[in-house]
Design a protein around this motif. Structure first.
Motif, PDB file in Angstrom:
ATOM      1  N   ARG A  36       0.833  -1.211   0.000  1.00 22.59           N
ATOM      2  CA  ARG A  36       0.000   0.000   0.000  1.00 22.59           C
ATOM      3  C   ARG A  36       0.864   1.257   0.000  1.00 22.59           C
ATOM      4  O   ARG A  36       0.449   2.305  -0.497  1.00 22.59           O
ATOM      5  CB  ARG A  36      -0.924  -0.006   1.224  1.00 22.59           C
ATOM      6  N   TRP A  95       0.371   4.195  -2.689  1.00 22.59           N
ATOM      7  CA  TRP A  95       0.207   5.600  -2.329  1.00 22.59           C
ATOM      8  C   TRP A  95       1.326   6.470  -2.902  1.00 22.59           C
ATOM      9  O   TRP A  95       1.119   7.662  -3.173  1.00 22.59           O
ATOM     10  CB  TRP A  95       0.113   5.747  -0.808  1.00 22.59           C
ATOM     11  N   ARG A 147       0.089   7.352  -6.225  1.00 25.55           N
ATOM     12  CA  ARG A 147      -0.952   8.385  -6.107  1.00 25.55           C
ATOM     13  C   ARG A 147      -0.329   9.757  -5.802  1.00 25.55           C
ATOM     14  O   ARG A 147      -0.781  10.782  -6.312  1.00 25.55           O
ATOM     15  CB  ARG A 147      -1.939   7.994  -5.004  1.00 25.55           C
ATOM     16  N   TRP A 148       0.697   9.755  -4.974  1.00 29.24           N
ATOM     17  CA  TRP A 148       1.401  10.990  -4.662  1.00 29.24           C
ATOM     18  C   TRP A 148       2.051  11.556  -5.923  1.00 29.24           C
ATOM     19  O   TRP A 148       2.111  12.765  -6.128  1.00 29.24           O
ATOM     20  CB  TRP A 148       2.426  10.717  -3.579  1.00 29.24           C
ATOM     21  N   CYS A 191     -11.339   8.696  -4.903  1.00 27.06           N
ATOM     22  CA  CYS A 191     -10.018   8.429  -5.482  1.00 27.06           C
ATOM     23  C   CYS A 191     -10.169   7.823  -6.869  1.00 27.06           C
ATOM     24  O   CYS A 191      -9.452   8.189  -7.807  1.00 27.06           O
ATOM     25  CB  CYS A 191      -9.238   7.487  -4.563  1.00 27.06           C
TER      26      CYS A 191
END
Length: 596
Positions: free
Chosen positions: A236, A240, A243-244, A320
């Protein structure tokens, strides 16, 4: 719900009917009849299980497969571009030979190949034989093509493969100079001057691919090549991190626009963008003529997508996913309306991390043994027993997360700064970078047209000057704008920048002219048309400066088959001949074509 209960009831009745028929009927005399009955029962049971089993939310097995395949596709395109064009651009006889560049770095760091040299220019070319640099460049590109093809076709990879891809591409980018801009070392005499090269080429895609590829390394198990490695679930932390990445890409692009050209605040930038972008495509020709209100809407929509939508990432699973969907659709629109290399295709990749397995299940076929079935099985079995390998991997993922947090600090400070800069890296490995594009929009399109003549006197009014044609950039008024994305012609792209600068700022243009004077086949492979093919080389070559505009669809020029209209501005660089360039080439340590 009622329909589902009805289907379950019908399946149950069918199973019961088969059982009753088996119990109530006499024992079959042949084994084949019994097997047929058992097979019927098995088919019904599998049908029930398949129909009512749903992939759970919150896992990223399928997400990893899609991320790896998409990253591999971008790598494939990037290595293909490198294989096709590196020899002409940075090879032994390239316009900016990387061997001279590496020699300059080596002189600067004290004549040794050590960690200081690697920190300035991280490339495996330091450790290869420089006697045949073209072969080295080809081997790197071909190995990258092979590895990326494997991952693209299979959807599986390990840390070894993804690390190799990252190292290979980093090695090419590090010596790419203006063709793959980075922290650059260059002066006219190849003596070293260090400065951040963050504007030319909007080339954030080179650093963006390296950052994306770096994150891809930690998506994979260390050794296993299974598509769904049971003991190595996707981290995860890495999800992330992707996503960042998309958050920084989009927010950086939006902020640089608000702080940049006034037309972004006036909602008028799209009035010019389609015509003046680096390499327009056919759709741009028609979109340029859209009404003013549509262009204003486009600009406003751009601000919403880049400045507001990215924050959806932090608003729960559904929001998201909405962010991921909108970002992908936005990039598709940009792909349709322009030739921005693989930039928009690459930006889609981190957006995929906004979706979990339940969202991406429709991309995979159902059936025994398939990837989707394997994920369903893993989810139904629950978490595996913790092993030492899993503990080590957890520590590694946490370490990567902390590294990204630390490297993000100057990036975040840059985002909130009124002096924001785009497409810059604050570390030599380009793990976390700043991004942005089109902070300034050119209002007029200018082009450099290179011409040659066989006349002995270039000032003769009767001299016939014939034009060279590039593969994609505007030149011939009747040639339809090209459609090449995600492929990329680096020379055409740099010619766009050269057109609103001077040839003194782009010395490689004079090197190009010298190669054309020699009818150099390697350099001419970058061109679409050589007017002197099959004839003696030109005696003189010059650059002319023109202002280009789209013709009006349905207008007089369009009726004549012209996509463009142009007006001469003046000379870009004066006529040059081979003998006159000898000292110019010697001062820059470029091999003169006549001496080869």
């Amino acid at each position: 719900m009622a329909a589902a209960m009805q289907d379950m009831q019908s399946n149950t009745n069918e199973t019961s009917r088969l059982r009753k028929r088996r119990v109530g009927s006499p024992i079959p005399k042949q084994d084949g009849s019994l097997k047929e009955t058992d097979n019927d029962e098995k088919k019904v049971r599998l049908k029930c299980e398949e129909k009512f089993h749903v992939i759970q939310t919150g896992t990223f097995w399928l997400t990893r497969v899609v991320l790896l395949r998409c990253t591999a596709f971008i790598y494939f395109v990037a290595f293909l571009v490198a294989f096709d064009q590196n020899k002409q651009l940075i090879g032994e006889k390239g316009l900016l030979p990387c061997k001279q560049y590496l020699k300059s770095v080596k002189r600067y760091v004290g004549g040794k190949i050590d960690m200081k040299a690697l920190s300035y220019t991280p490339t495996i070319l330091w450790f290869l034989d420089w006697s045949d640099m073209d072969a080295n460049l080809d081997c790197i590109a071909l190995l990258g093509l092979g590895l990326s093809t494997f991952v693209l076709l299979t959807g599986c990879a390990n840390m070894i493969i993804m690390s190799l891809l990252w190292i290979l591409y980093h090695s090419l980018v590090s010596v790419g100079q203006i063709w793959c801009p980075k922290i650059l070392f260059q002066t006219a005499t190849w003596d070293l001057v260090i400065y951040h090269f963050h504007v030319l080429c909007f080339s954030g895609w080179e650093s963006q691919l390296l950052e994306t590829g770096f994150l891809g390394i930690f998506l994979c198990p260390l050794w296993s090549l299974r598509t769904v490695p049971r003991n190595t679930p996707p981290s995860r932390i890495v999800i992330w991190a992707f996503r960042w990445l998309i958050f920084r890409i989009m927010l950086g692009a939006g902020l640089i626009k608000l702080r940049g050209d006034r037309c972004w605040r006036d909602l008028t930038c799209m009035d010019y963008h389609y015509e003046t972008q680096p390499v327009p495509n056919p759709m741009a020709y028609y979109m340029h003529r859209s009404p003013w209100w549509f262009h204003s809407f486009e600009t406003l929509f751009n601000h919403v997508i880049e400045l507001i939508v990215p924050f959806f990432i932090f608003m729960g699973r559904r929001m998201c996913a909405v962010n991921g969907l909108l970002q992908i659709l936005f990039q598709v629109v940009l792909i349709v309306s322009g030739n921005l290399s693989f930039l928009n295709w690459l930006t889609i990749v981190p957006s995929i991390a906004c979706f979990d397995d339940a969202s991406l299940g429709f991309l995979f076929r159902s059936g025994q043994g398939g990837v989707k079935h394997q994920v369903e099985k893993v989810q139904s079995e629950g978490k595996p027993a913790t092993t030492w390998g899993m503990q080590i991997r957890r520590v590694a993922n946490i370490s990567v997360g902390l590294l990204i947090v630390c490297l993000s600090m100057p990036v975040v400070l840059n985002l909130v700064s009124s002096q924001q800069i785009m497409n810059t890296s604050f570390n030599p490995l380009r793990i976390v970078n700043t991004y942005g594009a089109f902070g300034s929009i050119t209002k007029e399109r200018t082009e450099v047209v290179i011409q040659g003549t066989l006349s002995a006197d270039p000032s003769d009014p009767g001299a016939l000057w014939e034009e060279y044609e590039f593969k994609c950039k505007p030149g011939d008024l009747r040639r339809r704008p090209c459609l090449i994305s995600p492929y990329h012609y680096r020379l055409d792209w740099l010619m766009w920048f050269a057109a609103f600068q001077t040839y003194e700022q782009n010395e490689w243009v004079i090197h190009l002219a010298g190669r054309l004077l020699a009818n150099d086949t390697l350099t001419l492979s970058l061109m679409a048309h050589n007017p002197f093919e099959g004839r003696e080389p030109p005696r003189w070559v010059r650059g002319e400066h023109f202002r280009y505009k789209f013709s009006t669809p349905g207008g007089n020029h369009a009726a004549e088959g012209k996509w463009w209209i142009r007006r001469r501005i003046g000379p870009y660089f004066p006529p040059v001949n081979s003998s006159g360039l000898r000292k110019y080439f010697e001062a820059r340590d470029w091999p003169h074509p006549d001496s080869e």
